[in-house]
Design a protein around this motif. Structure first.
Motif, PDB file in Angstrom:
ATOM      1  N   LEU A 128      -6.253  24.892  -5.812  1.00 39.57           N
ATOM      2  CA  LEU A 128      -6.419  23.615  -6.506  1.00 39.57           C
ATOM      3  C   LEU A 128      -6.293  22.456  -5.524  1.00 39.57           C
ATOM      4  CD1 LEU A 128      -6.607  21.790  -9.017  1.00 39.57           C
ATOM      5  CD2 LEU A 128      -4.121  22.054  -9.273  1.00 39.57           C
ATOM      6  N   LEU A 129      -5.304  22.513  -4.653  1.00 40.69           N
ATOM      7  CA  LEU A 129      -5.105  21.442  -3.669  1.00 40.69           C
ATOM      8  C   LEU A 129      -6.307  21.316  -2.742  1.00 40.69           C
ATOM      9  CD1 LEU A 129      -3.187  19.309  -2.538  1.00 40.69           C
ATOM     10  CD2 LEU A 129      -2.194  21.082  -1.065  1.00 40.69           C
ATOM     11  N   GLU A 130      -6.865  22.446  -2.331  1.00 35.35           N
ATOM     12  CA  GLU A 130      -8.048  22.400  -1.460  1.00 35.35           C
ATOM     13  C   GLU A 130      -9.233  21.764  -2.184  1.00 35.35           C
ATOM     14  OE1 GLU A 130      -8.922  26.267   0.041  1.00 35.35           O
ATOM     15  OE2 GLU A 130      -7.065  26.425   1.190  1.00 35.35           O
ATOM     16  N   ILE A 131      -9.368  22.070  -3.475  1.00 36.68           N
ATOM     17  CA  ILE A 131     -10.467  21.474  -4.250  1.00 36.68           C
ATOM     18  C   ILE A 131     -10.272  19.972  -4.380  1.00 36.68           C
ATOM     19  CG2 ILE A 131     -11.555  21.367  -6.538  1.00 36.68           C
ATOM     20  CD1 ILE A 131     -10.905  24.375  -6.818  1.00 36.68           C
ATOM     21  N   GLU A 143      -2.658  14.943 -12.558  1.00 29.24           N
ATOM     22  CA  GLU A 143      -1.794  15.765 -13.419  1.00 29.24           C
ATOM     23  C   GLU A 143      -2.607  16.473 -14.500  1.00 29.24           C
ATOM     24  OE1 GLU A 143       1.487  13.629 -15.014  1.00 29.24           O
ATOM     25  OE2 GLU A 143       2.343  13.120 -13.048  1.00 29.24           O
ATOM     26  N   LEU A 144      -3.594  15.784 -15.063  1.00 29.44           N
ATOM     27  CA  LEU A 144      -4.441  16.417 -16.080  1.00 29.44           C
ATOM     28  C   LEU A 144      -5.242  17.566 -15.495  1.00 29.44           C
ATOM     29  CD1 LEU A 144      -5.825  13.352 -18.096  1.00 29.44           C
ATOM     30  CD2 LEU A 144      -4.213  15.091 -18.901  1.00 29.44           C
ATOM     31  N   LEU A 145      -5.820  17.347 -14.313  1.00 30.42           N
ATOM     32  CA  LEU A 145      -6.603  18.397 -13.660  1.00 30.42           C
ATOM     33  C   LEU A 145      -5.712  19.599 -13.315  1.00 30.42           C
ATOM     34  CD1 LEU A 145      -8.805  16.159 -11.328  1.00 30.42           C
ATOM     35  CD2 LEU A 145      -9.575  17.448 -13.343  1.00 30.42           C
ATOM     36  N   GLU A 146      -4.483  19.320 -12.906  1.00 29.04           N
ATOM     37  CA  GLU A 146      -3.544  20.400 -12.581  1.00 29.04           C
ATOM     38  C   GLU A 146      -3.175  21.184 -13.842  1.00 29.04           C
ATOM     39  OE1 GLU A 146       0.934  20.990 -10.634  1.00 29.04           O
ATOM     40  OE2 GLU A 146      -0.117  19.060 -10.459  1.00 29.04           O
ATOM     41  N   ALA A 147      -2.992  20.459 -14.956  1.00 26.30           N
ATOM     42  CA  ALA A 147      -2.650  21.138 -16.216  1.00 26.30           C
ATOM     43  C   ALA A 147      -3.794  22.036 -16.665  1.00 26.30           C
ATOM     44  CB  ALA A 147      -2.335  20.094 -17.289  1.00 26.30           C
ATOM     45  N   TRP A 148      -5.017  21.537 -16.567  1.00 21.57           N
ATOM     46  CA  TRP A 148      -6.168  22.371 -16.948  1.00 21.57           C
ATOM     47  C   TRP A 148      -6.265  23.598 -16.064  1.00 21.57           C
ATOM     48  CZ3 TRP A 148     -10.650  23.718 -14.220  1.00 21.57           C
ATOM     49  CH2 TRP A 148     -11.641  24.363 -14.979  1.00 21.57           C
TER      50      TRP A 148
END
Length: 353
Positions: free
Chosen positions: A75-78, A99-104
């Motif tokens: 996720l961090l790389e993306i 935060e929303l993208l991380e939750a998804w």
């Protein structure tokens, strides 16, 4: 160019702020920004699909750290690859919605696999699903599955904007784009579909694809028996073109083309189509206007004694030989010139003819 008077210049400066901004200067809508971010995120998923933790022992890493495919590392790389460093708007949006993208990514991806629908439509509420429009994402005319009967664009489709009106494709009209405009006919129609096809060029309105299916002939065409045929304007008793031109018939109209420069009136293209010839040209047996060589006649056209004649296109020039000078009545040898050693006379340079 004369400068503008002060009053006109002042008026122009007042009007400049009222001019519409160029298309490129318009700000992207929140929906557009969200779509672009989602597309970049999906591309990031493609780019990292075949990667791993990169530590050398992939089996141990995935056993101890969970699979790379669903990891925070991926996720961090993306996220790091979503925006260029100079793209302020993109970077700000990522920072605000991280935060929303991380939750998804970590919890909701399986139950809501469509990131655009979850992120842009349901969560941020800046876009609508395809086939819907406006603040409340209402269905477009004709239904969300086939807006505008599949023959037009629904205003605001997929956004929180627009009024849902149908902007029909070429050949279609009506509130639902289900009818054909003049110049088109319905090639296939049932309860749900209508395909409008362009009429034959001879028809203004029609019921089928040929010139025999015309309900009304187009301008430049006339009905003969059961079909619309081209009117040959060039065959009319009074020619439509001006003097020095000839008429060329084309489907539904005509063009006027210039005659050849050697012609006085013509019936077509080229010197062989001349009706008459301009001075300095005469018709050959073939009918073509050709240059008359005045200098080859028995009686020279040059009036002064010793003068040489040189033919030119459509005319001729008279020049004194080398070593001679012009007087009112003749070309006379220059003082001190030896006639017996005179070189052959050369015609004047082309630019002097």
């Amino acid at each position: 160019m004369r400068p503008l008077p002060p009053a006109a210049l002042g008026l122009l400066l007042l009007l400049l702020p009222l001019l519409p901004a160029p298309e490129a200067a318009k700000k992207p809508t929140p929906c557009t920004q969200c779509r672009e971010l989602v597309e970049k995120f999906k591309q990031g998923m493609v780019d990292t699909a075949k990667k791993n933790f990169g530590g050398g022992n992939t089996a141990w890493e995935e056993k101890s750290l969970s699979k790379y495919e669903f990891s925070e590392v991926r996720l961090l790389e993306i996220l790091e690859g979503l925006c260029d460093s100079s793209d302020f708007k993109c970077n700000r949006m990522v920072e605000e919605q991280e935060e929303l993208l991380e939750a998804w990514w970590l919890r909701l991806k399986k139950q809501s696999p469509n990131l655009f629908e979850w992120f842009c439509v349901e969560t941020l509420k800046v876009c609508c699903s395809p086939g819907t429009y406006g603040p409340n994402c209402l269905a477009c005319p004709g239904g969300a599955k086939r807006p505008c009967g599949g023959n037009g664009h629904c205003s605001g489709d997929g956004s929180r904007q627009g009024d849902g009106s149908c902007q029909c494709h070429m050949g279609y009209r009506g509130a639902l784009c289900t009818d054909c405009v003049d110049g088109y006919f319905s090639a296939l129609r049932n309860d749900t579909h209508n395909i409008c096809t362009v009429c034959n060029e001879a028809c203004k309105t029609c019921t089928g694809p040929t010139s025999r299916d015309c309900a009304e002939c187009e301008v430049g065409w006339a009905r003969e028996q059961d079909a619309c045929v081209d009117v040959d304007e060039c065959a009319e008793e009074t020619p439509p073109c001006s003097e020095g031109q000839y008429c060329e018939n084309v489907p539904g109209s005509y063009t006027c083309e210039e005659c050849d420069s050697t012609c006085v009136g013509c019936t077509g293209k080229g010197p062989e189509k001349c009706i008459g010839c301009v001075p300095g040209y005469a018709k050959e047996e073939s009918g073509q206007c050709s240059d008359v060589d005045e200098c080859s006649r028995l009686e020279t056209p040059c009036a002064r004694e010793n003068e040489n004649c040189y033919n030119t296109p459509g005319s001729f020039i008279c020049v004194c030989p080398e070593g001679h000078e012009e007087t009112d009545g003749a070309c006379v040898p220059k003082a001190g010139s030896e006639m017996e050693e005179e070189k052959p006379t050369q015609p004047p340079p082309h630019e002097d003819l």
